[in-house]
Enzyme design. Structure first.
Site, PDB file in Angstrom:
ATOM      1  N   GLU A  61       0.831  -1.203   0.000  1.00 37.29           N
ATOM      2  CA  GLU A  61       0.000   0.000   0.000  1.00 37.29           C
ATOM      3  C   GLU A  61       0.872   1.261   0.000  1.00 37.29           C
ATOM      4  O   GLU A  61       0.545   2.253  -0.642  1.00 37.29           O
ATOM      5  CB  GLU A  61      -0.919  -0.008   1.230  1.00 37.29           C
ATOM      6  CG  GLU A  61      -1.914  -1.163   1.248  1.00 37.29           C
ATOM      7  CD  GLU A  61      -2.934  -1.047   0.124  1.00 37.29           C
ATOM      8  OE1 GLU A  61      -3.397  -2.095  -0.361  1.00 37.29           O
ATOM      9  OE2 GLU A  61      -3.268   0.073  -0.281  1.00 37.29           O
ATOM     10  N   TYR A  62       1.984   1.209   0.717  1.00 38.72           N
ATOM     11  CA  TYR A  62       2.914   2.339   0.694  1.00 38.72           C
ATOM     12  C   TYR A  62       3.500   2.508  -0.703  1.00 38.72           C
ATOM     13  O   TYR A  62       3.635   3.629  -1.206  1.00 38.72           O
ATOM     14  CB  TYR A  62       4.028   2.109   1.718  1.00 38.72           C
ATOM     15  CG  TYR A  62       5.089   3.195   1.729  1.00 38.72           C
ATOM     16  CD1 TYR A  62       4.867   4.387   2.400  1.00 38.72           C
ATOM     17  CD2 TYR A  62       6.287   3.014   1.054  1.00 38.72           C
ATOM     18  CE1 TYR A  62       5.834   5.385   2.406  1.00 38.72           C
ATOM     19  CE2 TYR A  62       7.259   4.002   1.048  1.00 38.72           C
ATOM     20  CZ  TYR A  62       7.026   5.192   1.736  1.00 38.72           C
ATOM     21  OH  TYR A  62       7.980   6.176   1.727  1.00 38.72           O
ATOM     22  N   LYS A 143      17.182  -7.861  -1.636  1.00 40.50           N
ATOM     23  CA  LYS A 143      16.829  -6.624  -0.941  1.00 40.50           C
ATOM     24  C   LYS A 143      16.379  -6.988   0.475  1.00 40.50           C
ATOM     25  O   LYS A 143      15.220  -7.304   0.709  1.00 40.50           O
ATOM     26  CB  LYS A 143      15.723  -5.865  -1.676  1.00 40.50           C
ATOM     27  CG  LYS A 143      15.414  -4.486  -1.099  1.00 40.50           C
ATOM     28  CD  LYS A 143      14.369  -3.774  -1.935  1.00 40.50           C
ATOM     29  CE  LYS A 143      14.122  -2.357  -1.387  1.00 40.50           C
ATOM     30  NZ  LYS A 143      13.610  -2.355  -0.008  1.00 40.50           N
ATOM     31  N   LYS A 314      22.153  -3.193  -9.602  1.00 40.84           N
ATOM     32  CA  LYS A 314      23.004  -2.013  -9.747  1.00 40.84           C
ATOM     33  C   LYS A 314      23.898  -2.183 -10.972  1.00 40.84           C
ATOM     34  O   LYS A 314      24.441  -3.277 -11.199  1.00 40.84           O
ATOM     35  CB  LYS A 314      23.882  -1.814  -8.499  1.00 40.84           C
ATOM     36  CG  LYS A 314      23.081  -1.594  -7.223  1.00 40.84           C
ATOM     37  CD  LYS A 314      23.983  -1.532  -6.012  1.00 40.84           C
ATOM     38  CE  LYS A 314      23.173  -1.374  -4.733  1.00 40.84           C
ATOM     39  NZ  LYS A 314      24.014  -1.380  -3.522  1.00 40.84           N
ATOM     40  N   LYS A 338      10.618  -5.458  -6.873  1.00 40.34           N
ATOM     41  CA  LYS A 338       9.899  -5.905  -5.672  1.00 40.34           C
ATOM     42  C   LYS A 338       9.142  -7.210  -5.919  1.00 40.34           C
ATOM     43  O   LYS A 338       8.650  -7.466  -7.020  1.00 40.34           O
ATOM     44  CB  LYS A 338       8.916  -4.822  -5.208  1.00 40.34           C
ATOM     45  CG  LYS A 338       9.564  -3.493  -4.852  1.00 40.34           C
ATOM     46  CD  LYS A 338      10.454  -3.593  -3.618  1.00 40.34           C
ATOM     47  CE  LYS A 338       9.661  -3.695  -2.338  1.00 40.34           C
ATOM     48  NZ  LYS A 338       8.951  -2.466  -1.969  1.00 40.34           N
TER      49      LYS A 338
END
Length: 702
Positions: A61-62, A143, A314, A338
């Protein structure tokens, strides 16, 4: 981040505001207002996440909020010229000193699907002017869902550790950073820059997270929602010894200066200096290789032993990184791909209120059985009263569940469109559902507690089980089933009753022969003499674990002195902290200590009459004092907790990870990776027999 009750403004922006962008070539007033409100909302969530370690939004949600903001700004670039902007993290406030980083830290652009991935990679290639035939190397790393920190080294010595803060300024947590075993105080090797900063992630394993939450529940404290919150809260402790006890780990992933020509060379330098780097880092070139690595990590994420929410990619060449530079808030040479949340739908059938040892009322959701991430689940953690109210959970609701850092899944949100029109708001009980005593909630606490104490059957059984446990009185033969049986049949209703048991009483009980009854009675008799620290643990006072028990013993030396001090401190509405003045004891613990003595005065007097509570003897100077000890494998003559307590009494520091600073590794049966690490580093390894002799003889192993 945890989910709040109402739909975030980001969702509203995506569904309702974006169509307006197409219709209006200039920036309409409504769009400007929506953008400003969205910025304020994201900043508020950043404050909760980075500064308070108490988020109320779920990660997905963020991310939706940030996506909505990027979409608005992409269509109206002039919005970026306004003063309000969303930076990285949040400007630090609080008890820690502020420090400026040598170079700013930036957040990462997020990618969520293969199409977005391809666009991102092609955009980078286009920026660099690369043809489709020219190769380009990326470095992929998991991550880790932890807390970013910045380590400053001067002349190879660690001089400062800080949180990320707002990317430019963070909080000085050097004392706490130095308790993390994997972070070297002095770099190995040579050829390091005179002054530079290492960026990395502080995190904890899922096992350490579960163990910490188990301890917090037993001590009457609210559990952490996820490992990231636990890591952040642990690193921002005013007492560094608490940080040290939390089994934090560290993994480096960046540097303030260029080390070599590529990112891979930088990782090699950091590893050579004894800074831990990701063992999963891998070079990839094509979009298909990037996707394949992501899919592998997504499949393996639950087997790695730590929480991760995606993969970071990266650009490998540092010269290309420099050419690519930064946009307004993110580097063009890196992005985070993600993972989608692992979710499933089910129906909330009921909410059960469980009563813990310290009387905390914990809500647990019972849902229709479903298969979630390969595990069949029928319950979900709700943590506390506030979460039930915030999510507006009602019996019969269709809910979305997700596995996020806990064995028991969590409810993300309610599917409101499927809610029944006659559903009723769940009312959290104000009385204990077991003993019906009032359940009170102290100001500033999330937990509601039953006031029944030993009169509450739910609490009594937990407290009695704790009383005879290894960490407390260690009465052999009295396990969970035996204690529950003795309580339910009226033989033992309070701790005092254990010492009134007769062998003839136990012999007649089903399944208890003469021999087992005799052993239990002998074990009880042997435990009438107990150390002051163990007795404090046995009492089961909320928030009093091994560390606080030692603090109390070291402060008062005798039980009668402690009891007298608590009685003198009891004043209605008084400032217990001021009266007690014990280092590390705040208002909440002080209240628990004073009120426990006030509430259980008769029981304590009776226990003092039949027990020999040994005075506390300060630890003598010992060769283990200040040395780092790591335990691995299974011990046979004592529990791991007992061995750690004994080592701590000698002044040793108990750590969870092996490093070059480790003095000894004590290896029981089945020692794993820690044993191999110790062998590789040449650290002395002691068998359990060696350790027992060391403790008995009080001499150092040569």
């Amino acid at each position: 981040m945890l989910l709040q009750q109402s739909e975030p403004l980001g969702m509203i922006a995506i569904k309702a505001l974006l169509p307006m962008i197409v219709e209006h070539p200039e920036i309409p007033y409504d769009i400007q207002e929506a953008w400003s409100a969205l910025v304020r909302e994201i900043k508020d969530h950043d404050r909760r996440y980075y500064q308070e370690s108490a988020p109320i939004l779920h990660d997905s949600e963020y991310d939706a909020l940030k996506q909505a903001l990027r979409a608005l700004e992409a269509s109206y670039p002039k919005l970026l010229l306004k003063a309000e902007t969303v930076g990285v993290g949040y400007r630090p406030t609080g008890p820690f000193q502020k420090v400026h980083h040598l170079a700013p830290l930036f957040s990462l652009e997020n990618v969520f699907d293969p199409k977005e991935l391809d666009r991102t990679v092609q955009k980078v290639r286009k920026f660099l002017g690369l043809s489709q035939e020219q190769s380009m190397t990326w470095v992929a790393e998991p991550k880790i869902d932890g807390l970013t920190v910045v380590l400053r080294y001067v002349g190879g010595h660690l001089v400062q550790g800080a949180t990320r803060g707002d990317g430019t300024e963070g909080e000085d947590v050097t004392k706490n950073i130095k308790t993390i075993a994997e972070i070297p105080h002095d770099l190995c090797g040579h050829h390091w820059p005179d002054v530079f900063e290492v960026r990395g992630e502080v995190f904890m394993t899922t096992k350490a997270f579960h163990d910490l939450n188990k301890t917090r529940r037993e001590e009457g404290q609210s559990p952490f929602a996820n490992p990231r919150n636990a890591s952040s809260g642990s690193l921002r402790q005013l007492d560094a010894s608490i940080t040290q006890s939390r089994s934090l780990l560290f993994m480096a992933h960046g540097c303030s200066v260029a080390l070599g020509r590529t990112y891979q060379e930088m990782l090699t330098h950091l590893a050579a200096w004894n800074l831990p780097v990701s063992p999963f880092a891998q070079a990839v070139e094509t979009v298909s290789e990037i996707q394949a690595y992501w899919e592998t990590m997504q499949t393996q994420r639950h087997n790695l032993g730590f929480e991760m929410d995606g993969v970071v990619y990266k650009v490998d060449g540092l010269d290309w990184q420099e050419r690519l530079g930064y946009s307004s808030r993110v580097p063009r040479w890196a992005f985070a791909y993600k993972f989608p949340p692992i979710q499933a739908h089910s129906v909330l059938e009921r909410i059960e209120i469980q009563i813990g040892r310290t009387g905390v009322l914990t809500p647990v959701a019972h849902v229709g059985p479903i298969l979630l991430a390969g595990v069949r689940v029928s319950r979900a953690s709700l943590h506390n009263e506030d979460e039930v109210q915030r999510k507006d959970l009602r019996i019969g609701d269709t809910v979305i569940l997700e596995r996020a850092g806990d064995v028991i899944p969590q409810i993300v949100r309610v599917v409101l469109e499927k809610r029944s029109l006659n559903s009723e708001v769940f009312v959290f009980p104000e009385h204990c559902p077991v003993c019906h005593h009032p359940a009170l909630r102290m100001p500033g606490e999330a937990a509601r507690r039953c006031t029944g104490g030993m009169l509450c059957p739910a609490q009594a059984i937990w407290r009695l089980r704790h009383w005879v446990s290894r960490e407390a009185f260690n009465i052999e033969g009295l396990g969970k089933k035996q204690v529950a049986y003795l309580y339910q049949n009226g033989w033992v209703r309070c701790p005092l009753d254990f010492f009134k048991l007769q062998q003839s009483d136990l012999e007649v009980l089903p399944g208890w022969g003469k021999r087992s009854a005799e052993k239990i009675i002998q074990s009880i008799a042997a435990r009438r003499t107990i150390s002051l620290q163990r007795f404090f643990i046995a009492l089961g006072i909320p928030q009093v674990g091994q560390s606080m028990a030692t603090t109390l013993a070291n402060t008062y030396h005798t039980f009668s002195a402690w009891k007298k001090a608590m009685e003198e401190a009891y004043v209605e509405g008084g400032d217990y902290v001021l009266h007690l003045a014990i280092q590390g004891v705040g208002p909440s613990i002080a209240f628990e200590l004073v009120m426990f003595v006030h509430t259980h005065a008769k029981l304590l007097e009776d226990l003092m009459g039949i027990l020999d509570i040994q005075p506390y003897v300060p630890v003598k100077s010992h060769f283990l004092s200040g040395k780092s000890i790591v335990f691995t494998g299974t011990l046979t003559h004592m529990t791991r907790a007992e061995a750690k307590t004994l080592a701590e009494q000698k002044g040793a520091q108990i750590l969870s990870a092996v490093s070059s600073k480790t003095a000894y590794v004590i290896a029981g049966t089945g020692g794993g990776i820690k044993l191999k690490q110790a062998q590789n580093l040449g650290i002395p390894i002691l068998s359990e027999a060696d350790w027992n002799r060391l403790m008995a003889d009080d001499h150092e192993v040569k």
